[in-house]
Design a protein around this motif. Structure first.
Motif, mmCIF file in Angstrom:
data_model
loop_
_atom_site.group_PDB
_atom_site.id
_atom_site.type_symbol
_atom_site.label_atom_id
_atom_site.label_comp_id
_atom_site.label_asym_id
_atom_site.label_seq_id
_atom_site.Cartn_x
_atom_site.Cartn_y
_atom_site.Cartn_z
ATOM 1 N N GLY A 84 1.057 -1.246 0.135
ATOM 2 C CA GLY A 84 0.057 0.047 0.079
ATOM 3 C C GLY A 84 0.851 1.426 -0.011
ATOM 4 O O GLY A 84 0.685 2.192 -0.789
ATOM 5 N N VAL A 85 1.949 1.323 1.075
ATOM 6 C CA VAL A 85 2.632 2.441 1.015
ATOM 7 C C VAL A 85 3.415 2.832 -0.321
ATOM 8 O O VAL A 85 3.486 3.896 -0.769
ATOM 9 N N THR A 86 4.038 1.515 -0.752
ATOM 10 C CA THR A 86 4.733 1.763 -2.054
ATOM 11 C C THR A 86 3.853 2.077 -3.129
ATOM 12 O O THR A 86 4.185 3.134 -3.988
ATOM 13 N N ALA A 87 2.672 1.610 -3.296
ATOM 14 C CA ALA A 87 1.581 1.978 -4.519
ATOM 15 C C ALA A 87 1.440 3.433 -4.396
ATOM 16 O O ALA A 87 1.517 4.219 -5.248
ATOM 17 N N PHE A 88 0.706 3.848 -3.132
ATOM 18 C CA PHE A 88 0.342 5.360 -2.854
ATOM 19 C C PHE A 88 1.473 6.384 -3.001
ATOM 20 O O PHE A 88 1.460 7.150 -3.692
ATOM 21 N N GLY A 89 2.715 5.812 -2.312
ATOM 22 C CA GLY A 89 3.796 6.777 -2.325
ATOM 23 C C GLY A 89 4.313 6.852 -3.689
ATOM 24 O O GLY A 89 4.642 8.143 -4.172
ATOM 25 N N THR A 90 4.519 5.865 -4.426
ATOM 26 C CA THR A 90 5.067 5.978 -5.928
ATOM 27 C C THR A 90 4.062 6.849 -6.923
ATOM 28 O O THR A 90 4.691 7.706 -7.493
ATOM 29 N N LEU A 91 2.839 6.714 -6.583
ATOM 30 C CA LEU A 91 1.893 7.516 -7.315
ATOM 31 C C LEU A 91 2.130 9.019 -7.049
ATOM 32 O O LEU A 91 2.355 9.688 -8.072
ATOM 33 N N LEU A 92 1.788 9.350 -5.925
ATOM 34 C CA LEU A 92 2.154 10.462 -5.364
ATOM 35 C C LEU A 92 3.456 10.891 -6.063
ATOM 36 O O LEU A 92 3.651 11.977 -6.401
ATOM 37 N N SER A 93 4.658 10.513 -5.595
ATOM 38 C CA SER A 93 5.889 11.111 -6.034
ATOM 39 C C SER A 93 5.877 11.321 -7.579
ATOM 40 O O SER A 93 6.760 12.203 -7.916
ATOM 41 N N ILE A 148 5.792 8.411 6.690
ATOM 42 C CA ILE A 148 6.877 7.499 6.003
ATOM 43 C C ILE A 148 6.434 7.773 4.657
ATOM 44 O O ILE A 148 7.673 7.174 3.912
ATOM 45 N N ILE A 149 5.910 8.453 4.121
ATOM 46 C CA ILE A 149 5.954 8.879 2.636
ATOM 47 C C ILE A 149 6.131 10.366 2.786
ATOM 48 O O ILE A 149 7.024 10.461 1.642
ATOM 49 N N LEU A 150 5.475 11.044 3.196
ATOM 50 C CA LEU A 150 5.850 12.570 2.683
ATOM 51 C C LEU A 150 7.269 13.057 2.901
ATOM 52 O O LEU A 150 7.895 13.794 2.089
ATOM 53 N N PRO A 151 8.030 12.705 3.841
ATOM 54 C CA PRO A 151 9.433 13.201 3.735
ATOM 55 C C PRO A 151 10.172 12.801 2.896
ATOM 56 O O PRO A 151 11.259 13.322 2.427
ATOM 57 N N MET A 152 9.936 11.568 2.103
ATOM 58 C CA MET A 152 10.835 11.280 1.113
ATOM 59 C C MET A 152 10.188 11.324 -0.261
ATOM 60 O O MET A 152 10.271 10.504 -1.212
ATOM 61 N N ALA A 153 9.101 12.072 -0.390
ATOM 62 C CA ALA A 153 8.371 11.961 -1.697
ATOM 63 C C ALA A 153 8.845 12.588 -2.721
ATOM 64 O O ALA A 153 8.627 12.417 -3.902
ATOM 65 N N VAL A 154 9.841 13.718 -2.591
ATOM 66 C CA VAL A 154 10.324 14.648 -3.689
ATOM 67 C C VAL A 154 11.761 14.083 -3.764
ATOM 68 O O VAL A 154 12.478 14.470 -2.657
ATOM 69 N N SER A 155 12.241 13.509 -4.618
ATOM 70 C CA SER A 155 13.742 13.198 -4.926
ATOM 71 C C SER A 155 14.286 14.193 -5.888
ATOM 72 O O SER A 155 13.939 14.105 -6.997
ATOM 73 N N ALA A 156 15.145 15.071 -5.416
ATOM 74 C CA ALA A 156 15.855 16.030 -6.402
ATOM 75 C C ALA A 156 16.248 15.325 -7.622
ATOM 76 O O ALA A 156 16.185 15.764 -8.674
ATOM 77 N N PHE A 157 16.970 14.344 -7.238
ATOM 78 C CA PHE A 157 17.590 13.528 -8.368
ATOM 79 C C PHE A 157 16.767 13.274 -9.503
ATOM 80 O O PHE A 157 16.726 13.355 -10.812
ATOM 81 N N LEU A 205 10.630 3.311 -10.943
ATOM 82 C CA LEU A 205 11.463 2.400 -10.413
ATOM 83 C C LEU A 205 12.112 2.541 -9.201
ATOM 84 O O LEU A 205 12.114 2.146 -8.076
ATOM 85 N N PHE A 206 12.710 3.719 -9.509
ATOM 86 C CA PHE A 206 13.636 4.557 -8.371
ATOM 87 C C PHE A 206 12.764 4.828 -7.215
ATOM 88 O O PHE A 206 13.017 4.479 -6.008
ATOM 89 N N TYR A 207 11.626 5.601 -7.334
ATOM 90 C CA TYR A 207 10.607 5.991 -6.217
ATOM 91 C C TYR A 207 10.126 4.474 -5.517
ATOM 92 O O TYR A 207 9.926 4.364 -4.149
ATOM 93 N N ALA A 208 9.820 3.529 -6.530
ATOM 94 C CA ALA A 208 9.152 2.444 -5.805
ATOM 95 C C ALA A 208 10.167 1.632 -4.847
ATOM 96 O O ALA A 208 9.688 1.268 -3.812
ATOM 97 N N VAL A 209 11.152 1.563 -5.580
ATOM 98 C CA VAL A 209 12.326 0.960 -4.765
ATOM 99 C C VAL A 209 12.535 1.562 -3.392
ATOM 100 O O VAL A 209 12.740 0.739 -2.336
ATOM 101 N N ALA A 210 12.637 2.854 -3.470
ATOM 102 C CA ALA A 210 12.703 3.647 -2.235
ATOM 103 C C ALA A 210 11.661 3.341 -1.221
ATOM 104 O O ALA A 210 12.135 3.157 -0.107
ATOM 105 N N TYR A 211 10.531 3.450 -1.732
ATOM 106 C CA TYR A 211 9.241 3.209 -0.771
ATOM 107 C C TYR A 211 9.382 1.820 -0.066
ATOM 108 O O TYR A 211 9.218 1.527 0.960
ATOM 109 N N TRP A 212 9.677 0.962 -0.827
ATOM 110 C CA TRP A 212 9.534 -0.615 -0.663
ATOM 111 C C TRP A 212 10.759 -0.947 0.340
ATOM 112 O O TRP A 212 10.649 -1.753 1.263
ATOM 113 N N ASN A 213 11.887 -0.402 0.143
ATOM 114 C CA ASN A 213 13.201 -0.723 0.968
ATOM 115 C C ASN A 213 13.221 0.139 2.061
ATOM 116 O O ASN A 213 13.800 -0.129 3.086
ATOM 117 N N ASN A 214 12.400 1.336 2.467
ATOM 118 C CA ASN A 214 12.509 2.133 3.545
ATOM 119 C C ASN A 214 12.098 1.163 4.836
ATOM 120 O O ASN A 214 10.846 0.919 4.728
#
Lengths: 293, 331
Positions: A84-93, A148-157, A205-214
């Motif tokens: 759930g966190v990965t799906a929602f977070g990735t979509l948002l990001s 656990i989603i919002l602080p990592m929602a935007v990656s400058a990279f 992929l980068f966002y999804a992996v980051a959420y999944w692994n965090n």
């Protein structure tokens, strides 16, 4: 073989050396994964008899470990939370980053410099752990999945990767769309996004992996262990070999080796599923162009 | 659209057109006109800006507590007494902090020697493969561990070289003593470096592969015609071709000297003890959050941030002096 005419024939020693190093590299990476997967598919007796990880597939396949794992509500709940966190977070990001990167790809617009600066500075200035911790707690986000989603929602990279790609789209496309009366949103949706499938896939992929692994954000902000994601359960069960508190009664003993390995496999599998679809873009160098800016 | 005053300058031509605009200054349209033209772009940037400011820049301001006698409940950020540099002075009298500092720096130095060349060698190996299929397969495999979390990597290493791991099993079965690499604090630096290589070296090769692909084959051909063998071509063409990327990555690594990662050390701290595994970020976590000295931990974190910024600017300066492109040559 596509060796150029001027190139000398490879020497036997050179070829052997290359073949050997390739074999060693492959083995170093794939062998651990193989034996972990095999152990997770072995019965408790086999693991007992071998006295640890199973290397030879001799006793056939058993799904006991997986059955046991999914009977344990801790793992099952954690899996659902992680998905759930990965799906929602990735979509948002991904949405936020595409919109932001598109906005940043139009230099000269109002406020462009300010916005670009506040993103680029994220590469060199970091808020630090403590201020973020205090701030997220002060916002009242403890025990909330948003913490656990919002602080990592935007990656400058990732934003910069997308922006670099958007900026390389020929200007004529924008001009003709504007003449046809398209607004910025329509241009993004109809022209830019369809042309940018590769970088969008990579960024996703980068966002999804980051959420999944965090697991660390969950560790910091989720006091309620029943809300924990799989990565944190993996840490507790497998790395620390500790039983989880709320599992008392059902599975209060630390899990067996086969179950541990089954959890490891479940944590790896999503990456293995998505990876083949995206990895071809790495080889084409989607990221490199952006990094060089 | 207003026809008289030209609304905001043509967007994407932007950076190319910038010098031209500088030579013949045109009065900028009034901001209200630009707003009328550009508001969709601002709306698009809004969600990103809320997140970036809300979870990056606003908390960054919270670093002021490093200069305060911070009282989380009674004072807060605005009501706590300012104590200047007291915490920073205390840091340098704190043996734990100094140990974290030396551990961090020695791990950085160690990895600079033993980690840094590996992606370059991997890239050279992959680049030298004539068979497209073999290269593609190798790439797929070596990139993969980059996408695993540290938790996974450490769990995997535990199973391989830990006390009950595969290597120990094998040794014991053959009459040797088992070994436990995961709890040995003397070899910890080797362990973390091997983990870093296993996880990240493959993906790190991507950037070198791109640089290799950008070297013109004509150079190789000309050199070969002039009689240069494969080693001389490597030395005189390949390595100079890689130099800008190598310098760039060295700068980034030096600027990051105080940053060796957090998770890898935090996860293994209980196994090897803090003597060997305490690094900057774990120190910040333990002194700040675990103990509850938020101001003290924030001071350590801020110290790291400021030193890191200075380091990266300095390294970039040095690169420019050496005639390399560096990181921010563009701006």
């Amino acid at each position: 073989m596509n060796r150029a005419a001027w190139e000398e024939k490879p020497t036997a020693a050179g070829r052997a050396g290359k073949a050997l190093s390739i074999a060693v590299i492959m083995l170093l990476i794939l062998f651990p994964l193989y034996t972990i997967a095999l152990t997770s598919l072995s019965s408790a007796e086999t693991v007992q008899r071998v006295g640890g990880l199973v290397v030879w597939p001799s006793d056939g396949v058993s799904f006991d470990a997986y059955e046991q794992m999914f009977r344990n509500p801790v793992v099952l709940d954690a899996l659902v939370v992680s998905l759930g966190v990965t799906a929602f977070g990735t979509l948002l990001s991904v949405l936020v980053s595409i919109l932001g990167a598109y906005s940043l790809s139009r230099p000269g617009s109002l406020g462009h410099k300010t916005i670009l600066f506040s993103v680029l500075l994220m590469f060199v200035i970091f808020p630090g752990l403590i201020p973020v911790y205090l701030w997220v707690s002060a916002l009242g986000l403890r025990d909330n999945y948003l913490a656990i989603i919002l602080p990592m929602a935007v990656s400058a990279f990732n934003v910069v990767v997308l922006r670099a790609f958007f900026m390389n789209i020929p200007q004529e496309l924008f001009d003709s769309a504007r003449i046809d009366g398209a607004g910025e949103f329509r241009i993004l949706w109809r022209i830019v996004a369809p042309l940018s499938k590769a970088p969008i896939a990579v960024v996703t992929l980068f966002y999804a992996v980051a959420y999944w692994n965090n697991w660390f954000n969950a560790f910091l902000y989720l006091d309620d262990t029943s809300k924990w994601p799989l990565a944190l359960v993996l840490r507790t069960y497998v790395v620390e070999s500790a039983p989880l508190p709320q599992a008392s009664g059902l599975e209060s003993a630390p899990p067996t080796l086969a179950v541990k390995m089954a959890i490891v496999v479940v944590a790896i599998v999503p990456a293995l599923i998505i990876y083949p679809f995206v990895q071809k873009h790495f080889k084409k160098g989607v990221i490199i162009g952006a990094v060089k800016g | 659209m207003t026809a008289g005053t030209k609304p905001s300058p043509a967007p994407a031509a932007g950076e190319a057109a910038a010098p031209a605009r500088r030579t013949q200054p045109k009065p900028r349209p009034h901001w209200r006109l630009r707003l009328r033209h550009d508001w969709p772009l601002l709306v698009m940037a809004l969600p990103m800006m809320i997140l970036v400011w809300g979870f990056w820049w606003i908390p960054s301001l919270g670093n002021v507590i490093a200069f305060q006698d911070y009282k989380p409940y009674t004072g807060g950020v605005f009501g706590s007494r300012i104590v200047g540099f007291t915490h920073f002075q205390a840091l340098f009298g704190d043996p734990e902090f100094l140990r974290a500092l030396t551990n961090t720096l020695s791990i950085t130095a160690f990895q600079l020697v033993f980690y840094f060349p590996i992606p370059i060698m991997l890239a050279l190996l992959m680049h030298s493969l004539a068979s497209e299929r073999l290269r593609s397969m190798l790439q797929s495999v070596v990139y993969l561990p980059y996408f695993f979390s540290w938790v996974l990597v450490i769990a995997i290493f535990q199973q391989m070289v830990g006390g009950a791991g595969l290597l120990s099993q094998l040794l014991r079965r053959n009459g040797f003593e088992g070994l436990d690499w995961m709890t040995n604090s003397d070899t910890f630096i080797l362990l973390v470096t091997s983990q870093a290589i296993w996880k990240d070296a493959g993906f790190g090769a991507i950037i070198f592969l791109a640089a290799l692909a950008a070297i013109s084959p004509a150079l190789y051909e000309a050199a070969a015609v002039d009689g240069a063998g494969r080693w001389r071509r490597l030395w005189h063409i390949t390595l100079p071709g890689l130099r800008p990327v190598i310098v760039l990555l060295l700068i980034l690594r030096l600027g990051d000297a105080l940053n060796v990662g957090f998770e890898q050390f935090f996860l293994q701290r209980s196994a090897v003890g803090s003597q060997a595994s305490e690094v900057f970020d774990t120190f910040v976590y333990y002194s700040g959050i675990r103990v509850g000295d938020f101001d003290y931990g924030a001071a350590a974190g801020l110290f790291k941030g400021v030193v890191g910024l200075v380091l990266i600017l300095a390294a970039n300066k040095v690169a420019h002096m050496l005639g390399e492109r560096g990181v921010y040559s563009r701006s």
